[in-house]
Design a protein around this motif. Structure first.
Motif: not given
Length: 187
Positions: A30-38, A48-61
């Motif tokens: 889970y993303v836990k920080a505001r405006n987390t940059r991928v 920057v590929v994407a900007v995510l917000q708290p609670g959004q899920q990512v798949t860990w590689k």
């Protein structure tokens, strides 16, 4: 118990222990920080590929082999990239509690962040309470409002310049927009 002992050993050796240690490849974080940059690569100035917000899920590689502070992920839209380790968690963020009309309810962290309340130190109710209380409270309200005004004027470019000047680890780049990072213009 064995995993806990292993983590302590790694910390003693100076190896960073991250939230991803408990996660296997292709599991969710889970993303836990505001405006987390991928980012496109494991560098704070990467595109920057994407900007995510708290609670959004990512798949860990997995952690980047050259710099374990960066983790390779796939963002919700399917694009691969890298995220700084402290922006990831194995657990979803706690729901924010809000009170309105004497009733307490929870709201989604992403909704809370987008409301602007997450970046404001004082709600109108807290400001009114502090000013009505008087004395040191009203002085504290005034000081917090001054700090909020100052914080609004600090740009990501200025943060980036300070990080470089202070020799800190750069996790903030000049902007959080999708695409190529803006290059700082020298004056």
């Amino acid at each position: 118990m064995r995993q806990w002992t292993w983590g302590i050993l790694m910390l003693a050796l100076g190896v960073p222990v991250t939230a991803a240690w408990a996660v296997k490849k292709d599991e969710k974080l889970y993303v836990k920080a505001r405006n987390t940059r991928v980012l496109k690569s494991a560098a704070p100035t990467a595109d920057v590929v994407a900007v995510l917000q708290p609670g959004q899920q990512v798949t860990w590689k997995g952690a980047d082999p050259k710099n374990a502070q960066w983790h390779q992920v796939t963002e919700p839209g399917g694009k691969p990239g890298y995220v700084f380790q402290t922006n990831l968690s194995t657990k979803p963020p706690d729901m924010e509690l809000v009170a309105k009309d004497g009733k307490t309810r929870t709201i989604d962290p992403a909704a809370f962040v987008s409301s602007g309340a997450a970046v404001k130190a004082l709600s109108p109710g807290a400001e009114k309470y502090g000013n009505a209380k008087g004395g040191g409270y009203s002085n504290a309200v005034s000081q917090i409002k001054t700090l909020e005004a100052l914080a609004k004027r600090v740009t990501p470019v200025e943060i980036d310049a300070h990080v470089k000047q202070a020799g800190l680890f750069p996790v903030v780049a000049p902007n959080t927009k999708l695409g190529a990072q803006a290059k700082k213009v020298s004056k």
